[in-house]
Scaffold this active site. Structure first.
Site, PDB file in Angstrom:
ATOM      1  N   ASN A  12       0.867  -1.147   0.078  1.00 13.20           N
ATOM      2  CA  ASN A  12      -0.002  -0.030  -0.013  1.00 13.20           C
ATOM      3  C   ASN A  12       0.970   1.229   0.001  1.00 13.20           C
ATOM      4  OD1 ASN A  12      -2.641   1.050   2.391  1.00 13.20           O
ATOM      5  ND2 ASN A  12      -2.354   1.461   0.170  1.00 13.20           N
ATOM      6  N   GLN A  45      -2.275   6.894  -1.758  1.00 14.03           N
ATOM      7  CA  GLN A  45      -2.718   7.912  -0.774  1.00 14.03           C
ATOM      8  C   GLN A  45      -1.418   9.022  -0.820  1.00 14.03           C
ATOM      9  OE1 GLN A  45      -4.470   5.542   2.275  1.00 14.03           O
ATOM     10  NE2 GLN A  45      -6.349   6.588   1.822  1.00 14.03           N
ATOM     11  N   GLY A  75      -4.540   3.095   8.333  1.00 14.55           N
ATOM     12  CA  GLY A  75      -3.601   2.437   9.298  1.00 14.55           C
ATOM     13  C   GLY A  75      -2.329   2.174   8.479  1.00 14.55           C
ATOM     14  N   ASN A 158     -13.013   5.471   9.718  1.00 11.79           N
ATOM     15  CA  ASN A 158     -13.604   5.619   8.094  1.00 11.79           C
ATOM     16  C   ASN A 158     -14.629   4.389   8.108  1.00 11.79           C
ATOM     17  OD1 ASN A 158     -11.565   3.485   8.433  1.00 11.79           O
ATOM     18  ND2 ASN A 158     -10.535   4.089   6.635  1.00 11.79           N
ATOM     19  N   HIS A 160     -16.407   1.056   6.894  1.00  8.13           N
ATOM     20  CA  HIS A 160     -16.002  -0.278   6.264  1.00  8.13           C
ATOM     21  C   HIS A 160     -17.079  -1.092   6.189  1.00  8.13           C
ATOM     22  CE1 HIS A 160     -11.512  -0.207   6.167  1.00  8.13           C
ATOM     23  NE2 HIS A 160     -11.727   0.918   7.259  1.00  8.13           N
ATOM     24  N   CYS A 218      -4.600  -2.908   3.188  1.00  6.33           N
ATOM     25  CA  CYS A 218      -5.469  -1.777   3.734  1.00  6.33           C
ATOM     26  C   CYS A 218      -5.429  -1.982   5.412  1.00  6.33           C
ATOM     27  CB  CYS A 218      -6.799  -1.645   3.264  1.00  6.33           C
ATOM     28  SG  CYS A 218      -7.988  -0.519   4.085  1.00  6.33           S
ATOM     29  N   GLY A 219      -4.752  -1.210   6.251  1.00  9.67           N
ATOM     30  CA  GLY A 219      -4.739  -1.352   7.475  1.00  9.67           C
ATOM     31  C   GLY A 219      -5.798  -1.371   8.381  1.00  9.67           C
ATOM     32  N   SER A 220      -6.536  -0.171   8.242  1.00  8.60           N
ATOM     33  CA  SER A 220      -7.891   0.035   8.723  1.00  8.60           C
ATOM     34  C   SER A 220      -8.907  -1.210   8.353  1.00  8.60           C
ATOM     35  CB  SER A 220      -8.598   1.419   8.343  1.00  8.60           C
ATOM     36  OG  SER A 220      -8.865   1.569   7.139  1.00  8.60           O
ATOM     37  N   GLY A 221      -8.781  -1.342   6.870  1.00 11.84           N
ATOM     38  CA  GLY A 221      -9.657  -2.521   6.623  1.00 11.84           C
ATOM     39  C   GLY A 221      -9.423  -3.936   7.320  1.00 11.84           C
TER      40      GLY A 221
END
Length: 275
Positions: A12, A45, A75, A158, A160, A218-221
Site C-alpha cells: 500500500n 494515498q 492504518g 472511516n 468499512h 489496507c490497515g484499517s480494513g
C-alpha cells in the site's frame, strides 16, 4: 519544487510530504496529479505531516486518496507516517501522538522496524459508520445485480463493510466492491473488504478502498475485518490478516476497547517534483 518521500506498507504505497518545513498548496487536481502512476509520482494515498494543533499531540496527520478526496483514517499510512517523522529527525521518541480528522492516534515504533498503531475504539452504530440502517446488526444484506450480499459494518475512523467469502481469490472484488463503495446505504461511501476465514486466528483479505480501488493492503480494513470476524465468533484475539501485500497482526479485546495493529513501514525513495 515540492520535496517528498515515497513509502509503502505491505505494498500500500504513499507519497509522504513534510508540510512543516516547506509550503504545501495542493488542490484536488494537484493531489490527483501526484497520485497518477503515469504522469506523476504514483501512489494509493498522499500523507501530509503538519504542525500539531495543540501541545497534547506531536503532529497533525492528513490523508488524501488518489482521487483528491480527504479521508480520516489510514492504518498503513499511519505506520509510514511514524517511520517518516522518526527517520527524518522530526521527533526523537518511539511513541508518537498524532491528531487526525477522526481523532487522536498513538503510534509506537517497535524493535525490528515494525510500527504498532492504536487505531482507536471501533464504532458499530449505523449512524456512526455511517450506514443507512434502522438498527445495528451483525449482518446487513444488499442486492447487487440480482445477488444478495451480507456484510458486517464498522467504523475505524472511516467506514468499512466486510463480506465473508469462501475463497478470497475468486471474490468479485472489482465489480461488487465498486458497486457497494458508492451504494446509497453509505452516505460517505465505504471501504469494502472480502474476507476468507482460515481458522480462528487467521484470515485472508482483499479490500476495495474508497476513492482508490483495490489495493495491496489496507490497515484499517484489516482491523475492520478482524472486528467483524470476532463479533460473529469466527475469529479470536489475536488475528493474523493476510493481504496481497503481506500480513498484519491485529489485537482487539472486545467492544469498547481499542484495536491495535502491527506491521512494517518502508521507505522506497525520495525526490522532488514541480507542484
Amino acid at each position: 519544487m515540492l520535496r517528498f518521500t515515497k513509502m509503502q506498507g505491505l505494498g500500500n504505497d504513499f507519497v509522504v510530504i513534510d508540510a512543516i518545513h516547506q509550503a504545501v498548496n495542493l488542490d484536488a487536481a494537484g493531489l490527483r496529479r501526484l497520485a497518477d502512476r503515469h504522469y506523476g509520482i504514483g501512489c494509493d494515498q498522499i500523507l501530509l505531516v503538519e504542525p500539531p494543533p495543540s501541545d497534547e499531540v506531536d503532529f497533525r496527520y492528513r490523508i488524501f486518496n488518489a482521487d483528491g478526496s480527504e479521508v480520516a483514517q489510514c492504518g498503513n499510512g499511519a505506520r509510514c507516517f511514524a517511520r517518516f517523522v522518526r527517520d527524518k529527525g522530526l521527533i526523537d521518541r518511539d511513541e508518537i501522538r498524532v491528531e487526525t480528522a477522526s481523532g487522536r492516534m498513538v503510534l509506537r515504533l517497535e524493535a525490528g522496524g515494525e510500527v504498532r498503531v492504536d487505531m482507536g475504539v471501533p464504532r458499530h452504530a449505523p449512524a456512526e459508520v455511517p450506514l443507512l440502517a434502522a438498527e445495528e446488526r451483525l449482518g446487513y444484506t444488499v442486492n447487487i445485480d440480482g445477488v444478495d450480499w451480507t456484510f458486517g459494518a464498522v467504523s475505524m475512523g472511516n467506514p468499512h463493510a466486510v463480506i465473508t467469502v469462501p475463497d478470497v481469490d475468486a471474490a468479485p472484488v472489482a465489480r461488487v466492491g465498486a458497486a457497494l463503495e458508492r451504494h446509497e446505504l453509505f452516505p460517505e461511501r465505504a471501504n469494502i473488504g472480502f474476507m476468507q476465514v482460515l481458522d480462528s486466528h487467521h484470515a485472508r483479505l482483499r479490500v476495495y478502498e474508497r476513492g482508490t480501488g483495490e489495493t495491496l493492503a489496507c490497515g484499517s480494513g484489516a482491523c475492520a475485518a478482524a472486528v467483524v470476524g470476532m463479533l460473529r465468533g469466527a475469529l479470536q484475539d489475536p488475528v493474523r490478516i493476510d493481504l496481497p501485500g503481506g500480513a498484519l497482526r491485529i489485537g482487539w479485546r472486545g467492544r469498547g476497547t481499542p484495536v491495535h495493529m502491527s506491521g512494517p513501514a518502508v521507505t522506497v525513495f525520495e525526490g522532488s517534483i514541480e507542484a
